[in-house]
Motif scaffolding. Structure first.
Motif, short mmCIF file in Angstrom:
data_model
loop_
_atom_site.label_atom_id
_atom_site.label_comp_id
_atom_site.label_asym_id
_atom_site.label_seq_id
_atom_site.Cartn_x
_atom_site.Cartn_y
_atom_site.Cartn_z
N ALA A 96 0.80 -1.21 0.01
CA ALA A 96 -0.17 -0.06 0.16
C ALA A 96 0.82 1.24 -0.09
O ALA A 96 1.86 1.29 0.66
CB ALA A 96 -0.83 0.06 1.17
N THR A 97 0.38 2.02 -0.85
CA THR A 97 1.04 3.63 -0.96
C THR A 97 0.02 4.62 -0.56
O THR A 97 -1.21 4.50 -1.28
CB THR A 97 1.74 3.70 -2.26
N VAL A 98 0.20 5.50 0.50
CA VAL A 98 -0.88 6.45 0.89
C VAL A 98 -0.28 7.54 0.77
O VAL A 98 0.90 8.03 1.22
CB VAL A 98 -1.23 6.14 2.43
N TYR A 99 -1.13 8.76 0.48
CA TYR A 99 -0.77 10.06 0.42
C TYR A 99 -1.82 10.88 1.32
O TYR A 99 -2.88 10.52 1.32
CB TYR A 99 -1.11 10.68 -1.20
N MET A 100 -1.09 11.73 2.13
CA MET A 100 -1.82 12.31 3.35
C MET A 100 -1.49 13.74 3.16
O MET A 100 -0.36 14.05 2.81
CB MET A 100 -1.42 11.69 4.65
N PRO A 101 -2.23 14.55 3.56
CA PRO A 101 -1.96 15.96 3.51
C PRO A 101 -0.87 16.35 4.67
O PRO A 101 -0.69 15.77 5.59
CB PRO A 101 -3.35 16.84 4.14
N THR A 102 -0.12 17.43 4.18
CA THR A 102 0.92 17.80 5.07
C THR A 102 0.80 17.99 6.47
O THR A 102 1.68 17.89 7.48
CB THR A 102 1.96 19.11 4.53
N GLY A 103 -0.57 18.51 6.76
CA GLY A 103 -0.82 18.64 8.20
C GLY A 103 -1.61 17.42 8.78
O GLY A 103 -2.21 17.69 9.98
#
Length: 403
Positions: A96-103
Motif C-alpha cells: 500500500a502507498t498512501v498520500y496524506m495532507p502535510t498537516g
C-alpha cells in the motif's frame, strides 16, 4: 445509478467476519435523560485501526484480482482511510502507498506506517492528496482505493447498519457523521432495505458542509474552502456514487458548529469514558444540539477515535469554554492597595476558581485612577458564569466578558 443491494452488504458482512470487530452498542444514560428516550452509541472508535474505515477498505481490496493486487494499491486520506487501507493491504498480502495532507495528525501518520504502508505527504487538503494519489495510480498501475466513492466501500461500511439493527431491532433514528458519504450511504442502504421507516440522518461540520448545497443543486458541488477541527469529514465534494445513495436513501443532513463538536468530544471523554475524534463525535453533537428532536430509540455512530493529543488538548479547552466551564473577564477596579485582593475574595466567595490574573494600567478606555484586571476563571457551567458576572456588576464593578 444502481444502488448497493442488501445482498451485497450481507456478502461484505461474511467477508469481514474475523477481520473487523463487532463493536458494542452502548446505552448513554446522560443522553437518554436529555432526550427522554433511549440513546445508544455505536462505538466504531473501538474498531481495529480506530475507525470504521477498515470495513470498506478490506472489501474493496479483497475484490481485486491477484494480478491487480500484485501491482499494489494507493490511497489518499487524512488518516483513518489511510490506516484502513494499510491494514487491509497487509492482511491481503499487497503493498500500500498512501498520500496524506502535510498537516495530517502525527499519530495517524505513525499508525499508517506501522501497518506497512509507504506514506507520502502532499498538499494542504485531502483533495490535493487525492489528486496526487490518482496520478501515482496512472503512472505505476497501482489500484486506486477511493475513500468513499465505490460500491465495495459503501457495502463494507453498510455492515455497521446491519449490526445496529441486530443489536437494537427497535431503533427508529440513526445519526451518522458524514464527509464523502460512504458511511452514511452504506448504513442507509442496509437499514432502509430492512426497516424503511427508520430515519437515517447525516451530520456534517458547518465549516465543511458540502452536502446541503449539493443536494439542493441536484449534483455534487465543490466547496471553495473548509476550516474545521473535524478533519476526518472535511471532504470538499461528494462522489457520484455516494451522491446517488445519500440523495435517495438518507432522510436529512444536519450541520453542527465547531463549538458543538468540541462539546460532544468533551461529553464522550467525561461522561462516556470514550476517546473520540472531532469527526467521530459529529453525530453526538447533533444529538446535544437538538434534544428531543429525534424519534427513539436513537443510535449514534461514533465513527472514529484517532485524535492527535495536541488537538485533543485544544478541543478539550474549547469544549470547556463552550460548555461554560471557563469564564474570561475584564474588570475595572480602583488603582489603590487592596482592590485586587477584594475582587479575588469576592470571586472566591462565588465559587469560581481563578486560573490566571493579568493586572494592567495601560488602556485607553481607563479613567484616571483605574486599572483593568483580566481574569480566567474555572466555573461550574453557563448559569454559574452568569451568576458571577451579575453579582460583580451588582456590587459596582464594570465587567466585560471575553470570548
Amino acid at each position: 445509478m444502481e444502488l448497493v443491494s442488501l445482498d451485497r452488504i450481507h456478502a461484505a458482512r461474511k467477508l469481514l467476519a474475523g477481520v473487523v470487530r463487532h463493536t458494542p452498542l452502548e446505552l448513554s444514560g446522560v443522553l437518554e435523560r436529555l432526550h427522554g428516550t433511549p440513546v445508544y452509541l455505536k462505538c466504531e472508535n473501538l474498531q481495529r485501526t480506530g475507525s470504521f474505515k477498515l470495513r470498506g477498505a478490506y472489501v474493496r481490496i479483497h475484490g481485486l484480482s491477484e494480478e491487480q493486487r500484485s501491482r499494489g494499491v494507493v490511497a489518499a486520506s487524512a488518516g483513518n482511510h489511510a490506516q484502513g487501507v494499510a491494514l487491509a493491504a497487509s492482511l491481503l498480502g499487497c503493498q500500500a502507498t498512501v498520500y496524506m495532507p502535510t498537516g495530517a495528525p502525527l499519530p495517524k501518520l505513525a499508525a499508517t506506517r506501522s501497518y506497512g504502508a509507504e506514506v507520502h505527504l502532499h498538499g494542504a487538503t485531502v483533495d490535493e492528496a487525492l489528486h496526487e494519489a490518482k496520478l501515482f495510480a496512472e503512472k505505476t498501475g497501482a489500484e486506486f482505493i477511493h475513500p468513499f466513492d465505490h460500491v465495495d466501500v459503501i457495502a463494507g461500511q453498510g455492515t455497521i447498519g446491519l449490526e445496529i439493527l441486530e443489536q437494537l431491532p427497535e431503533v427508529r433514528t440513526i445519526l451518522v457523521g458524514c464527509g464523502g458519504g460512504g458511511l452514511v450511504g452504506g448504513v442507509a442502504a442496509a437499514v432502509k432495505a430492512i426497516k424503511p421507516d427508520c430515519r437515517v440522518i447525516g451530520v456534517q461540520a458547518e465549516q465543511a458542509a458540502t452536502w446541503p448545497p449539493s443536494l439542493a443543486h441536484g449534483s455534487p458541488l465543490k466547496l471553495p474552502e473548509m476550516h474545521t477541527i473535524a478533519d476526518g469529514i472535511a471532504v470538499g465534494i461528494p462522489g457520484e456514487v455516494t451522491f446517488a445513495h445519500v440523495s435517495e436513501l438518507v432522510d436529512d443532513i444536519l450541520t453542527v458548529s465547531e463549538e458543538s463538536l468540541s462539546r460532544a468530544l468533551l461529553m464522550c471523554l467525561e461522561r462516556q469514558k470514550l476517546v473520540v475524534e472531532p469527526a467521530g463525535a459529529a453525530a453526538m453533537a447533533a444529538v446535544l444540539d437538538h434534544p428531543g428532536r429525534f424519534p427513539g430509540p436513537v443510535a449514534v455512530v461514533l465513527s472514529g477515535g484517532n485524535v492527535d493529543p495536541l488537538l485533543l488538548l485544544h478541543v478539550i479547552q474549547h469544549g470547556l469554554n463552550a460548555a461554560g466551564r471557563y469564564l474570561s473577564l475584564r474588570v475595572r477596579v480602583p488603582d489603590k492597595p487592596g482592590s485586587l485582593g477584594a475582587l479575588l475574595t469576592r470571586i472566591g466567595a462565588l465559587g469560581a476558581n481563578v486560573l490566571d490574573v493579568e493586572h494592567t494600567r495601560v488602556s485607553g478606555a481607563l479613567a484616571l485612577g483605574e486599572v483593568v484586571v483580566a481574569l480566567n476563571l474555572e466555573t461550574r457551567g453557563a448559569e454559574h458564569c452568569q451568576q458571577v458576572v451579575t453579582t460583580l456588576r451588582q456590587v459596582g464593578y464594570t465587567v466585560s466578558r471575553q470570548l
